[in-house]
Design an enzyme around this catalytic site. Structure first.
Site, PDB file in Angstrom:
ATOM      1  N   GLU A  29       3.694 -14.618  47.562  1.00 43.08           N
ATOM      2  CA  GLU A  29       2.407 -13.926  47.485  1.00 43.08           C
ATOM      3  C   GLU A  29       1.230 -14.881  47.392  1.00 43.08           C
ATOM      4  O   GLU A  29       0.096 -14.497  47.695  1.00 43.08           O
ATOM      5  CB  GLU A  29       2.367 -12.990  46.271  1.00 43.08           C
ATOM      6  CG  GLU A  29       3.395 -11.885  46.280  1.00 43.08           C
ATOM      7  CD  GLU A  29       4.568 -12.202  45.382  1.00 43.08           C
ATOM      8  OE1 GLU A  29       4.760 -11.489  44.383  1.00 43.08           O
ATOM      9  OE2 GLU A  29       5.301 -13.179  45.679  1.00 43.08           O
ATOM     10  N   ASN A  30       1.478 -16.112  46.937  1.00 40.87           N
ATOM     11  CA  ASN A  30       0.365 -17.057  46.830  1.00 40.87           C
ATOM     12  C   ASN A  30       0.094 -17.802  48.133  1.00 40.87           C
ATOM     13  O   ASN A  30      -0.777 -18.663  48.176  1.00 40.87           O
ATOM     14  CB  ASN A  30       0.599 -18.048  45.684  1.00 40.87           C
ATOM     15  CG  ASN A  30       1.875 -18.850  45.836  1.00 40.87           C
ATOM     16  OD1 ASN A  30       2.872 -18.329  46.301  1.00 40.87           O
ATOM     17  ND2 ASN A  30       1.846 -20.100  45.428  1.00 40.87           N
TER      18      ASN A  30
END
Length: 220
Positions: A50-51
């Site tokens: 997600e980053n």
């Protein structure tokens, strides 16, 4: 009581068998992060975070960590050839577009229908829900890795979740230190046990109705 490191790695090793050639896969925080170390290199899968990484590798060798390179949980990772970097908006766009083949998540509770509660314990402070809701709703297959019971010995696989839900009927599989379950059509199927546990061990520590397959395999 928490799981020992060897048991956590065995759960991760079993989960890695669900990953097939060419898949795009997201690994959650906790036991799921260990799955990266058991994915066969010739499968050519792409790990998503997600980053903002597509093409994440497993844990780096001690002493080779890059302080600027981590997964969504903040732990050091390596990178596969052909990996790309992007912002979180693009990372979540990949999730919400339904492009993830598999997401592997931890959980606090899972119901016999596959409801997942994994983002908050009421009364405790958390930084936020992260990507859990998006991942559990949008991935094509959702696999839950967790302890079979909590630290007090209470079942974490239950008839109905008592904690706030992340998603209803979102789980496709549950893998614990005792067993492998499949959630299908609102029922929980026991198809595999983890050595040295027995079917009776699993039934006694599960707080949900279980359909036991006639042919139960054993994972060593």
């Amino acid at each position: 009581m928490g799981l020992g490191i060897e048991t956590r790695h065995r759960i991760a090793r079993r989960a890695a068998l669900e990953i097939k050639k060419g898949m795009i896969v997201n690994l959650g925080i906790g036991i799921p992060t260990l799955v990266a170390d058991y994915i066969e290199q010739d499968l050519h899968i792409m790990l998503h975070t997600e980053n903002g990484i597509l093409g994440m590798g497993g844990s780096p060798q001690p002493g080779t960590e890059d302080g600027n390179l981590s997964n969504a949980g903040g732990y050091p990772v390596s990178i596969q050839p052909g990996a790309s970097y992007f912002d979180s908006a693009t990372a979540f766009g990949i999730i919400r577009k339904g492009l993830l083949d598999v997401t592997i998540l931890g959980a606090l509770e899972v119901s016999e229908r596959g409801d997942i509660a994994n983002w908050i314990v009421p009364g405790k402070r958390v930084p936020g829900m992260g990507g859990a809701i998006d991942l559990a709703q949008k991935a094509k297959k959702v696999i839950i890795l967790m302890n079979h019971t909590d630290k007090y010995g209470n079942p974490k696989i239950v008839s109905n979740c008592s904690l706030p839900l992340t998603v209803r009927e979102g789980a496709d599989m549950i893998i614990t230190e005792k067993a492998v379950f499949h959630c299908e059509e609102g029922k929980l199927y026991l198809r595999e046990i983890m050595s040295p546990y027995t079917v009776e061990d699993v039934i006694q520590t599960t707080g949900a109705s279980i359909v036991v397959d006639e042919q139960i395999s054993v994972f060593q």
